[in-house]
Design a protein around this motif. Structure first.
Motif, mmCIF file in Angstrom:
data_model
loop_
_atom_site.group_PDB
_atom_site.id
_atom_site.type_symbol
_atom_site.label_atom_id
_atom_site.label_comp_id
_atom_site.label_asym_id
_atom_site.label_seq_id
_atom_site.Cartn_x
_atom_site.Cartn_y
_atom_site.Cartn_z
ATOM 1 N N SER A 39 26.922 44.121 44.652
ATOM 2 C CA SER A 39 26.556 42.355 45.682
ATOM 3 C C SER A 39 27.988 41.873 44.967
ATOM 4 C CB SER A 39 25.635 41.459 45.535
ATOM 5 O OG SER A 39 25.606 41.431 44.093
ATOM 6 N N GLU A 40 28.881 42.362 43.983
ATOM 7 C CA GLU A 40 30.240 41.955 43.138
ATOM 8 C C GLU A 40 30.691 42.035 43.687
ATOM 9 O OE1 GLU A 40 29.585 41.105 38.676
ATOM 10 O OE2 GLU A 40 30.820 42.612 38.955
ATOM 11 N N VAL A 41 31.681 41.821 44.177
ATOM 12 C CA VAL A 41 33.059 42.194 44.535
ATOM 13 C C VAL A 41 34.437 41.579 44.539
ATOM 14 C CG1 VAL A 41 34.868 41.974 46.895
ATOM 15 C CG2 VAL A 41 32.272 41.642 47.224
ATOM 16 N N ALA A 283 33.101 49.851 49.113
ATOM 17 C CA ALA A 283 34.158 48.156 49.385
ATOM 18 C C ALA A 283 33.741 47.305 47.919
ATOM 19 C CB ALA A 283 34.789 48.045 50.336
ATOM 20 N N ASN A 284 34.177 47.022 46.932
ATOM 21 C CA ASN A 284 33.986 45.979 46.005
ATOM 22 C C ASN A 284 35.563 45.241 45.385
ATOM 23 O OD1 ASN A 284 35.004 48.150 44.214
ATOM 24 N ND2 ASN A 284 33.206 46.999 42.369
ATOM 25 N N PHE A 307 31.348 35.662 52.285
ATOM 26 C CA PHE A 307 30.612 36.547 51.281
ATOM 27 C C PHE A 307 29.079 35.343 51.376
ATOM 28 C CE2 PHE A 307 33.474 37.850 47.335
ATOM 29 C CZ PHE A 307 34.181 38.294 48.331
ATOM 30 N N SER A 308 28.617 34.347 51.132
ATOM 31 C CA SER A 308 27.825 33.567 51.263
ATOM 32 C C SER A 308 27.061 34.459 52.286
ATOM 33 C CB SER A 308 28.234 32.031 51.989
ATOM 34 O OG SER A 308 26.463 31.504 52.077
ATOM 35 N N LEU A 309 27.298 34.630 53.564
ATOM 36 C CA LEU A 309 26.556 35.023 54.455
ATOM 37 C C LEU A 309 25.835 36.994 54.349
ATOM 38 C CD1 LEU A 309 25.677 35.031 57.306
ATOM 39 C CD2 LEU A 309 27.275 36.592 57.850
ATOM 40 N N LEU A 310 26.760 37.539 53.139
ATOM 41 C CA LEU A 310 26.275 38.447 52.959
ATOM 42 C C LEU A 310 25.699 39.012 51.553
ATOM 43 C CD1 LEU A 310 29.787 40.990 54.901
ATOM 44 C CD2 LEU A 310 27.427 40.298 55.411
ATOM 45 N N GLY A 311 25.637 37.493 51.588
ATOM 46 C CA GLY A 311 25.042 38.155 49.842
ATOM 47 C C GLY A 311 25.717 38.021 48.650
ATOM 48 N N LEU A 312 27.445 38.447 48.908
ATOM 49 C CA LEU A 312 28.643 38.478 47.909
ATOM 50 C C LEU A 312 29.070 37.963 46.480
ATOM 51 C CD1 LEU A 312 30.409 40.768 50.600
ATOM 52 C CD2 LEU A 312 28.670 41.761 48.765
ATOM 53 N N PRO A 314 32.080 36.887 43.888
ATOM 54 C CA PRO A 314 32.981 37.320 43.402
ATOM 55 C C PRO A 314 32.459 37.364 41.847
ATOM 56 C CG PRO A 314 33.369 34.978 44.132
ATOM 57 C CD PRO A 314 31.529 35.192 44.027
ATOM 58 N N ARG A 315 33.678 38.699 41.625
ATOM 59 C CA ARG A 315 33.548 40.033 40.484
ATOM 60 C C ARG A 315 34.363 38.635 39.239
ATOM 61 N NH1 ARG A 315 34.801 45.488 37.784
ATOM 62 N NH2 ARG A 315 36.010 45.212 36.580
#
Length: 332
Positions: A39-41, A283-284, A307-312, A314-315
């Protein structure tokens, strides 16, 4: 944990690439979860610090001086301009700033001295700094490393066999030599390619083989979809199907499990659903901000909504450790 291999064959990679799509995505997602916080991008911002006027003939690039595009040539930015841009990118959520200059190669002159100061300044903001400046020598790579550079980007673009069709002003070996020089300076390597250049699937597989068979896998592998630009030789190339991007990302994730795989150029043409599939496939990393050097890119706020919608999430910067900065060490 997935075994790291550096001796992938074309046959093995081809079998992965051509596997049924849903099976491929599932396998890639599984590898991703085993090796990364899925979940970290990583969010990177790409800044063109010197635009246009490049002597190269890369067929996809509007910055080549020989092509008649609408691009406005701009001189090398000042250190203050770059620092301001970096701070704005950091405030918007980016943890890495990638600085690109339209040069064929790095030259030991005042411009390079200024880039060194840019690297130091951005590094002082607690951001990872990446540069893509063309070919560079081992000593130039070391200067960048000493200034605090975190990563050097030098894409392979396509396969070795296809390369001469896209670029004639340098060789594939030149590309590999620059990557080797970056490695010798203990910089992390960012190297990937572009699909949609008119290459074959075999070319894509060959490029992935070259990347995955390096002594050490690149820490970052950008997968770009060609953004055709009027005035370049590839202006009339058809858009790449999203499923081709997904296959490339998933295959890269499986054969290079620890690598950050970046969903790069071409995102403006992708729906949110398309991008979600790319994240599922492994992809991350993304480039955020309204421009990628000279081509459009989704705005920061759009990405944060995604990000909010997909539950991602930021790294953070320097997750794998900070670079050693020689200047600071000597001052102690």
């Amino acid at each position: 944990m997935t075994e790291i291999k550096n001796n992938w064959t074309k046959e093995e990679i081809s079998e992965i690439y051509h596997s049924p799509l849903l099976d491929l995505i599932y396998r890639a997602a599984t590898v991703h979860r085993e090796n990364k916080d899925y979940s970290e991008v990583q969010i990177s911002s790409l800044l063109s610090i010197k635009t246009g006027g490049c002597p190269e003939d890369c067929a996809y690039c509007p910055q080549a001086a020989r092509f008649h595009t609408d691009l406005e040539v701009q001189a090398l930015m000042s250190v203050d301009q770059v620092t301001d841009a970096a701070q704005k990118a950091k405030n918007a959520g980016a943890s890495r700033l990638c600085m690109g200059a339209a040069w064929r190669e790095v030259r030991d002159n005042r411009d390079f001295d200024r880039v060194i100061e840019m690297v130091k300044s951005v590094n002082s903001l607690d951001m990872e700094v990446c540069c893509t400046l063309g070919m560079l020598t081992e000593s130039q790579a070391q200067r960048l490393a000493d200034a605090g550079l975190y990563a050097y980007n030098h894409n392979l673009d396509t396969s070795e066999d296809d390369y001469k069709r896209i670029i004639t002003t340098r060789t594939y070996d030149d590309r590999l030599k620059t990557i080797d020089n970056a490695r010798k300076a203990k910089l992390t390597v960012c190297s990937g390619g572009i699909i949609g250049l008119g290459e074959t699937v075999e070319d894509r597989i060959s490029m992935l083989k070259t990347l995955s068979n390096m002594v050490k896998h690149p820490e970052s592998v950008p997968i770009n979809a060609l953004v055709p630009v009027k005035g370049t030789p590839l202006a009339d190339q058809p858009r790449v199907p999203i499923w081709d991007m997904i296959r490339m990302i998933a295959t890269a994730r499986i054969i290079m499990p620890k690598t950050v795989v970046r969903l790069s150029a071409g995102r403006t043409e992708m729906s949110l659903t398309d991008q979600a599939f790319c994240f599922m496939a492994g992809a991350n990393s993304i480039f955020a901000g309204d421009k990628l050097l000279t081509t459009p890119n989704p705005a920061f706020n759009e990405d944060m909504e995604m990000f909010s919608l997909l539950g991602l999430k930021p790294r953070e910067a320097f997750k794998n450790g900070r670079p050693r900065v020689r200047v600071e060490e000597e001052a102690l």
